[in-house]
Scaffold this motif. Structure first.
Motif, PDB file in Angstrom:
ATOM      1  N   GLY A   1      -5.805   1.676  -5.941  1.00  0.00           N
ATOM      2  CA  GLY A   1      -6.064   2.872  -5.153  1.00  0.00           C
ATOM      3  C   GLY A   1      -5.383   4.072  -5.776  1.00  0.00           C
ATOM      4  N   TYR A   2      -5.596   5.217  -5.157  1.00  0.00           N
ATOM      5  CA  TYR A   2      -5.010   6.442  -5.692  1.00  0.00           C
ATOM      6  C   TYR A   2      -4.766   7.454  -4.578  1.00  0.00           C
ATOM      7  N   TYR A   3      -3.894   8.369  -4.881  1.00  0.00           N
ATOM      8  CA  TYR A   3      -3.637   9.542  -4.047  1.00  0.00           C
ATOM      9  C   TYR A   3      -3.628  10.736  -4.999  1.00  0.00           C
ATOM     10  N   VAL A   4      -4.158  11.852  -4.567  1.00  0.00           N
ATOM     11  CA  VAL A   4      -3.991  13.115  -5.279  1.00  0.00           C
ATOM     12  C   VAL A   4      -3.238  14.023  -4.331  1.00  0.00           C
ATOM     13  N   LEU A   5      -2.084  14.489  -4.784  1.00  0.00           N
ATOM     14  CA  LEU A   5      -1.206  15.324  -3.955  1.00  0.00           C
ATOM     15  C   LEU A   5      -1.086  16.717  -4.540  1.00  0.00           C
ATOM     16  N   ASP A   6      -0.814  17.665  -3.693  1.00  0.00           N
ATOM     17  CA  ASP A   6      -0.486  19.024  -4.113  1.00  0.00           C
ATOM     18  C   ASP A   6       0.873  19.332  -3.499  1.00  0.00           C
ATOM     19  N   VAL A   7       1.925  19.162  -4.305  1.00  0.00           N
ATOM     20  CA  VAL A   7       3.297  19.311  -3.830  1.00  0.00           C
ATOM     21  C   VAL A   7       4.062  20.280  -4.726  1.00  0.00           C
ATOM     22  N   GLU A   8       5.223  20.684  -4.270  1.00  0.00           N
ATOM     23  CA  GLU A   8       6.021  21.679  -4.989  1.00  0.00           C
ATOM     24  C   GLU A   8       6.680  21.138  -6.254  1.00  0.00           C
ATOM     25  N   THR A   9       7.172  19.882  -6.193  1.00  0.00           N
ATOM     26  CA  THR A   9       7.955  19.371  -7.314  1.00  0.00           C
ATOM     27  C   THR A   9       7.581  17.923  -7.653  1.00  0.00           C
ATOM     28  N   GLU A  10       7.919  17.529  -8.858  1.00  0.00           N
ATOM     29  CA  GLU A  10       7.732  16.140  -9.261  1.00  0.00           C
ATOM     30  C   GLU A  10       8.585  15.223  -8.387  1.00  0.00           C
ATOM     31  N   GLN A  11       9.772  15.657  -8.048  1.00  0.00           N
ATOM     32  CA  GLN A  11      10.652  14.846  -7.212  1.00  0.00           C
ATOM     33  C   GLN A  11       9.997  14.525  -5.868  1.00  0.00           C
ATOM     34  N   GLU A  12       9.318  15.505  -5.290  1.00  0.00           N
ATOM     35  CA  GLU A  12       8.626  15.261  -4.028  1.00  0.00           C
ATOM     36  C   GLU A  12       7.511  14.224  -4.210  1.00  0.00           C
TER      37      GLU A  12
ATOM     38  N   GLU B   1       2.258   4.634 -10.240  1.00  0.00           N
ATOM     39  CA  GLU B   1       2.432   5.533 -11.377  1.00  0.00           C
ATOM     40  C   GLU B   1       2.193   6.961 -10.903  1.00  0.00           C
ATOM     41  N   VAL B   2       3.083   7.876 -11.258  1.00  0.00           N
ATOM     42  CA  VAL B   2       2.982   9.283 -10.851  1.00  0.00           C
ATOM     43  C   VAL B   2       2.727  10.119 -12.102  1.00  0.00           C
ATOM     44  N   ARG B   3       1.605  10.837 -12.083  1.00  0.00           N
ATOM     45  CA  ARG B   3       1.252  11.657 -13.252  1.00  0.00           C
ATOM     46  C   ARG B   3       0.789  13.034 -12.813  1.00  0.00           C
ATOM     47  N   PRO B   4       1.313  14.087 -13.460  1.00  0.00           N
ATOM     48  CA  PRO B   4       0.828  15.429 -13.151  1.00  0.00           C
ATOM     49  C   PRO B   4      -0.608  15.587 -13.660  1.00  0.00           C
ATOM     50  N   LEU B   5      -1.404  16.353 -12.912  1.00  0.00           N
ATOM     51  CA  LEU B   5      -2.768  16.639 -13.347  1.00  0.00           C
ATOM     52  C   LEU B   5      -2.750  17.880 -14.229  1.00  0.00           C
TER      53      LEU B   5
END
Length: 114
Positions: free
Chosen positions: A77-88, A105-109
């Motif tokens: 599965g996946y989630y796409v987030l729009d957050v302020e920081t990588e830490q969040e 796995e966390v990857r910036p778009l």
């Protein structure tokens, strides 16, 4: 910043009851993130047995059944987030129930040029 969270785990680690519990807890997290304006998209994937892999070689399309790689953990599965920081994004990833039996796995778009 947008981040994609890719949820990996062994499909065999879930009983019907534990999968149902995971889905309930995951949906609660999605609802919370949606209220906060942080959720762009999220979805579980159907079993890896339903997947097809497409390759194009020398102009010819090759389609095979199943995932690209033979692994013990599959993309579930996946989630796409729009957050302020990588830490969040990392903190949210740690809350997702499959992180306790697999990994997230966390990857910036990469933003597309306009």
């Amino acid at each position: 910043m947008k981040y994609m969270l890719l949820v990996y785990g062994a499909e065999s680690c879930w009983t019907p009851e534990s999968r149902e519990d995971c889905m309930r807890k995951s949906m609660a997290i999605c609802e919370e993130l949606e209220r906060e304006g942080k959720l762009v998209a999220s979805s579980p994937l159907m079993s890896v047995t339903t997947s097809k892999t497409v390759r194009v070689r020398e102009g010819k399309q090759l389609i095979t059944t199943g995932p690209f790689a033979e692994t013990t953990e599959q993309l579930g599965g996946y989630y796409v987030l729009d957050v302020e920081t990588e830490q969040e994004a990392l903190e949210i990833a740690a809350r997702i129930p499959p992180a306790s039996v697999g990994c997230v796995e966390v990857r910036p778009l990469e933003p597309l040029p306009q």
